[in-house]
Scaffold this active site. Structure first.
Site, mmCIF file in Angstrom:
data_model
loop_
_atom_site.group_PDB
_atom_site.id
_atom_site.type_symbol
_atom_site.label_atom_id
_atom_site.label_comp_id
_atom_site.label_asym_id
_atom_site.label_seq_id
_atom_site.Cartn_x
_atom_site.Cartn_y
_atom_site.Cartn_z
ATOM 1 N N GLU A 65 0.877 -1.173 0.000
ATOM 2 C CA GLU A 65 0.000 0.000 0.000
ATOM 3 C C GLU A 65 0.908 1.215 0.000
ATOM 4 O O GLU A 65 1.730 1.394 0.901
ATOM 5 C CB GLU A 65 -0.900 -0.004 1.235
ATOM 6 C CG GLU A 65 -1.864 1.174 1.270
ATOM 7 C CD GLU A 65 -1.943 1.824 2.627
ATOM 8 O OE1 GLU A 65 -1.675 3.047 2.709
ATOM 9 O OE2 GLU A 65 -2.250 1.124 3.596
ATOM 10 N N CYS A 101 -2.592 7.844 5.392
ATOM 11 C CA CYS A 101 -2.557 7.479 3.981
ATOM 12 C C CYS A 101 -3.836 7.897 3.268
ATOM 13 O O CYS A 101 -3.877 7.937 2.039
ATOM 14 C CB CYS A 101 -2.321 5.991 3.818
ATOM 15 S SG CYS A 101 -3.377 4.957 4.851
#
Length: 527
Positions: free
Chosen positions: A265, A301
């Site tokens: 990710e 994020c």
């Protein structure tokens, strides 16, 4: 408990190397307790050999035994008490409520996987019984289910020292799947990693899991990390971090004789589309987004790093209100000196690009350890022509892209790279007029949300935390929620297999009572 700084090579502590590192308080620059020994190549090899040997036994453990193991890990983490909270606060510069909340999330997701194992149906067991009399050709007895991949290498994230770290979602889902795990500790929270690793090893021993089920090593990603990923025993990698580091791991994994999946990710700017109706209350919208942009010093994020809107008078009012809201925000201490310096560098590079205008920033100047909130704006045509403006600036930063018309709006959306999230703000009655734009946004992200902010990721079966490249290396998987376990398994078909060799999930009597597909029908019945 004092910090010993040693590596966990399976169940044994080891400090064979002469290279060490220390951690320092970001504000006072005083050394924290503990000197951490970087793992030598010999120690890393020992961990890999133990993990590979453990896999043969660990993959055969029952789902119920692994569930007990996970629950014991959760209990041992809680037994660390305030020591864990205080150490994590010191290393991450995050406040107590945030760390206590993150510990709760970490425990919650470990127990979530334990519950998944207790139910057992996630393995997607299917049985097609033999049809020896079928013409023109008979059918063999065929049985299929998901089986563990093998040893998994996990790289800790910097921004979640508990939930995306040593016992975080990657580790919990891999252990749940039946895969031994080797964790490469993050250099910013080595002490926290040590405490958590110690708790996991206690659970390994209490539950009689094989030595090598879990290891944790300190050291550089360029040396220790590379050695782990290139070793043939490792069958998958879990990573959360920068695009650069994620792609380096991806390249390494694909350079092997046997390439392996890297579930990384990486970067995301999480575009937020403001439809005209969303600007009816610009003060409320500005307050909502100023809070989300600066939450946790912007170190999420899913931080809303990009706002897209059509030009009109209401957008001008929003910009003024956003300026007022951002100016009130006090610069916050960032996770580490390195992250703070990277934020300043990337922010300055972004706002120095042609056509960029700073429209909002914190009134108060930041200290050397803090990140100063900044929002810039740019014309749509400039944004489209400059890929640099799509790069993530990790910290309290966002960019407003101003579109002259629908055509420019479509071009901006088309130019976007893959994202973790995309957000649509506006009244439901107006959304039908922008259906094409919304559908195109969906193509760019793993999670599309409406009338909210992207910060905040619920840990549950319905969560998708991943997205098209470069948000993640494989958009088909998630790193959050029960679906995360699917990264570390593969389907195996057993043809005409003797009953004593079949996994419990595929045996005639269905001893686990799980939901299976038998001869094309879902059932929990035995054969």
């Amino acid at each position: 408990m004092s910090i010993h700084g040693k590596n966990f090579i399976g169940n044994e502590l080891s400090a064979k190397g002469d290279k060490t590192s220390k951690l320092y308080d970001i504000n006072s620059n005083e050394a924290l307790d503990g000197e951490f020994f970087h793992a030598t190549t010999v120690e890393v090899d020992e961990a890999l050999v133990k993990a590979n040997k453990a896999f043969i036994e660990y993959k055969q453990t029952s789902q119920l035994h692994r569930a007990e193991f996970l629950e014991t890990i959760a209990s041992e983490i809680m037994n660390l008490g305030d020591e864990l909270i205080l150490r994590t606060m010191t290393e991450s510069n995050l406040p107590r409520p945030r760390i206590e909340g993150e510990r709760g999330r970490t425990i919650g997701q470990i127990k979530m996987f334990a519950n998944l194992l207790k139910d057992g149906s996630w393995v997607e067991a299917s049985i097609d019984e033999a049809l020896p009399e079928r013409t023109p050709l008979p059918r063999n007895d065929l049985r299929k289910m998901l089986r563990p991949l093998g040893v998994v290498s996990v790289f800790e994230a910097s921004n979640f020292p508990l939930a995306f770290a040593c016992a975080g979602g990657d580790t919990a889902s891999a252990l749940a799947a039946g895969c031994p795990v080797i964790v490469k500790a993050h250099s910013s929270h080595s002490g926290t990693s040590e405490l958590i690793a110690g708790a996991i090893i206690k659970a390994v021993e209490k539950c009689n899991m094989p030595n090598g089920t879990f290891s944790m090593v300190h050291g550089s990603g360029r040396t220790v990390g590379q050695q782990i990923v290139l070793n043939e025993a490792v069958q998958a990698v879990g990573f959360t971090g920068s695009t650069y580091a994620g792609m380096e791991l991806f390249k390494l994994a694909n350079s092997r004789k046997q390439p392996i999946p890297v579930f990384a990710e990486m970067g995301s700017v999480n575009p937020c589309l403001f439809l005209p109706s969303s600007l009816n209350d610009t003060k409320k919208l500005a307050a909502t987004y100023a809070f989300s942009i600066t939450l946790g010093a912007g170190q999420f994020c899913t931080n809303p790093g990009l706002i897209i809107a059509l030009k009109d008078e209401k957008l001008e009012a929003f910009k003024k209100d956003l300026k007022d809201e951002i100016s009130k925000v006090k610069p916050a201490t960032m996770l580490s000196k390195g992250i703070q310096e990277a934020y300043e560098k990337n922010k300055d590079e972004a706002i120095s690009q042609d056509g960029m205008t700073v429209i909002a920033e914190a009134f108060e100047d930041n200290l050397a350890s803090e990140g100063k909130p900044v929002v810039a704006s740019v014309e749509a045509s400039t944004f489209i022509s400059n890929p640099k403006l799509q790069e993530e600036v990790f910290g309290p930063y966002s960019l407003l892209v101003e579109c002259n018309d629908i055509n420019e709006l479509d071009q901006v959306i088309a130019s976007l790279e893959g994202q973790l999230t995309a957000t649509v703000m506006g009244e439901e009655s107006e959304m039908s007029s922008y259906e094409n734009q919304i559908l195109n946004l969906e193509n760019k992200c793993g999670r599309i949300l409406f009338n909210g902010v992207p910060t905040g990721v619920e840990v549950c079966a319905s969560m998708q935390h991943g997205g098209p490249f470069p948000a993640a290396t494989d958009a088909r998987f998630t790193s959050v929620g029960t679906g995360a376990i699917k990264r570390f398994v593969r389907p195996v078909c057993f043809q005409d297999c003797p009953s004593f060799l079949l996994p419990l999930e595929l045996q005639d009597g269905n001893p686990l009572g799980i939901l299976r597909i038998v001869n094309d029908k879902y059932t929990k019945s035995s054969l």
